[in-house]
Design a protein around this motif. Structure first.
Motif, PDB file in Angstrom:
ATOM      1  N   ALA A  82       0.816  -1.226   0.000  1.00  0.00           N
ATOM      2  CA  ALA A  82       0.000   0.000   0.000  1.00  0.00           C
ATOM      3  C   ALA A  82       0.845   1.270   0.000  1.00  0.00           C
ATOM      4  N   ASP A  83       2.102   1.169   0.510  1.00  0.00           N
ATOM      5  CA  ASP A  83       2.927   2.380   0.547  1.00  0.00           C
ATOM      6  C   ASP A  83       3.315   2.844  -0.856  1.00  0.00           C
ATOM      7  N   THR A 111      -1.267   5.097  -4.651  1.00  0.00           N
ATOM      8  CA  THR A 111      -1.909   6.382  -4.339  1.00  0.00           C
ATOM      9  C   THR A 111      -3.153   6.118  -3.524  1.00  0.00           C
ATOM     10  N   PRO A 112      -3.681   7.120  -2.815  1.00  0.00           N
ATOM     11  CA  PRO A 112      -4.913   6.911  -2.050  1.00  0.00           C
ATOM     12  C   PRO A 112      -6.057   6.397  -2.917  1.00  0.00           C
ATOM     13  N   ARG A 159      -5.491   2.704  -3.546  1.00  0.00           N
ATOM     14  CA  ARG A 159      -5.770   1.920  -2.347  1.00  0.00           C
ATOM     15  C   ARG A 159      -7.277   1.771  -2.131  1.00  0.00           C
ATOM     16  N   GLU A 160      -7.998   2.835  -2.394  1.00  0.00           N
ATOM     17  CA  GLU A 160      -9.456   2.779  -2.193  1.00  0.00           C
ATOM     18  C   GLU A 160     -10.106   1.813  -3.175  1.00  0.00           C
TER      19      GLU A 160
END
Length: 467
Positions: free
Chosen positions: A278-279, A282-283, A286-287
């Motif tokens: 996840a690092d 991007t957000p 991840r969503e």
């Protein structure tokens, strides 16, 4: 140890064929021995009866001779040492003092019974005596005036005839027992042939784990299949066919379930590995991955739940109650409207169907209707779904109709099979278990669920209770 307990191991270690043959042999042997014994008694009686008739005739002639001549107690004839000679005969007085030359003057045995017959104190009788070293049959009968008449005939021919009859009947009985033993073993071998084939088939199935084996039917067509053992073999073949279908269905279910689970599990693993890094995402990425993971988990959970439901063969009896259909159908349609807001649902409840109830499990019947409505909405889209509840002469029925592409004729026989999906449904979501589950719930409630191709297109599913 008692005799019964000593016999049990012998009976356990002997095959049924041997025990049946021995039982048949013993039964025939008892009958043969009984018949031979009865025949021996009859033959012996007839031979002795013939001698007694001859004695009676000889006694009648001697009586006439004595009464005509008025003879005193004496020996009338003592020449019966030869078979061709007349009968021995003598007159005996009731008082020994009147015997000529004493008791030694008689040629036939004289005892107190003879004196009693002469005195009229005893009935006439037959007896076995020995005359001149030969067996003889003697009749003692009253003559009147305190006298008795004794008549004797040699009976060694009768004794020889009885002996020969006994030997002949014994030989016939022994031959009958041997023939019965041979026929018993032949009949048991022939009669138990289906059982032997059944046993061999069962052992082969146990060894190979393959229920595809069958017992060959006996020759002779249908007439040869009317006995109990042939019907047993046919029933065993039917059971094997059902077992083979069950095993094939189980294997097909496992294969289909594995195929259906492979795609979502692969997607789950991919999204899980993606979220593990996840690092680097991007957000937004991840969503999306998290949403896809949740959606795939729900699909897998729903599929597993459906498989668990399909594994149930019948409804739990403690949960069965009288279920009113009208409120149940209204609730199912309301739930479907919430699940499919873009699809119009219409419901028509006939006046005669209000208050109609059937025994069942409410949650399971609700699941059945939900599956039918969801399937119809998936294909119908904005065209709408029509549901009806009505009654007729055959009972109560619920129909669900959609206005989608409909069912192809080749799809109708398989529409309720597990994991079966028509060509028009392969691009749509689902696992192909909804209609199979609906059919299983219907059968568990004693109802009939069928699929039809109505006029005007689309598909119609009819659920009928009773009738």
């Amino acid at each position: 140890m008692s005799g019964r307990h000593r016999l049990l191991p012998w009976r356990r270690h002997r095959p049924l064929r041997t025990r049946l043959a021995l039982a048949a042999t013993a039964a025939v042997a008892l009958v043969a021995v009984g018949v031979c014994a009865a025949a021996f008694v009859v033959i012996r009686y007839e031979l002795l009866h013939q001698v007694e008739l001859n004695l009676t005739q000889s006694a009648s002639r001697a009586t006439q001779e004595v009464r005509q001549n008025g003879d005193a107690p004496r020996v009338l004839s003592a020449d019966c040492r030869y078979l061709a000679a007349p009968a021995c005969a003598q007159v005996v007085s009731a008082r020994p003092a009147q015997d000529p030359h004493g008791r030694e003057g008689y040629r036939l045995p004289v005892d107190e019974r003879v004196r009693e017959v002469a005195a009229g104190e005893r009935e006439p009788y037959y007896g076995a005596v020995t005359v001149h070293g030969h067996p003889a049959r003697m009749l003692t009968t009253p003559l009147g005036e305190g006298r008795a008449l004794q008549v004797a005939l040699r009976s060694d021919t009768v004794r020889e005839g009885v002996r020969q009859a006994a030997l002949l009947l014994a030989a016939v009985g022994a031959a009958g027992v041997l023939v019965a033993a041979g026929l018993g073993f032949w009949v048991s071998r022939t009669g138990l042939a289906p059982v032997a084939r059944l046993t061999a088939t069962a052992e082969r199935i146990t060894r190979t784990r393959d229920p595809g084996h069958r017992i060959e039917p006996p020759p002779g067509g249908e007439q040869a299949r009317e006995d109990e053992l042939s019907r047993l073999a046919a029933s065993f073949n039917t059971m094997l066919a059902a077992l083979e279908q069950s095993v094939a269905a189980q294997r097909r279910l496992v294969a289909d379930a594995s195929h259906e689970l492979r795609t979502p599990l692969t997607a789950l693993r991919t999204n899980t590995e993606l979220l593990a890094r996840a690092d680097r995402l991007t957000p937004a990425q991840r969503e999306r991955a998290s949403a896809a993971l949740g959606r795939q988990l729900r699909e897998v959970t729903a599929l597993v739940n459906d498989l668990i439901e399909l594994a149930r063969d019948e409804e739990p009896q403690p949960l069965v109650e009288e279920v009113e259909l009208a409120p149940l159908v209204r609730h199912a349609v309301a739930v479907a409207r919430d699940h499919w807001p873009a699809t119009a649902f219409s419901l028509e409840v006939a006046p005669g169907a209000e208050g109609t109830a059937v025994p069942g499990v409410p949650a399971r019947l609700s699941r059945l209707l939900t599956n039918l409505l969801d399937n119809a909405a998936k294909f119908s889209g904005a065209a709408g779904v029509e549901a009806t509840l009505g009654t007729d002469a055959d009972g109560t029925q619920i129909t669900v109709r959609d206005h989608g592409p409909g069912l192809a004729p080749e799809d109708l026989p398989y529409v309720f099979d597990r994991f079966y999906r028509a060509e028009t449904a392969r691009a749509l979501p689902g696992s192909g278990l909804g209609l199979a589950m609906a059919q299983q719930i219907a059968k568990a409630h004693g109802a009939r669920l069928s699929a039809e191709r109505p006029e005007g297109g689309g598909a119609l599913f009819r659920l009928r209770f009773g009738g």
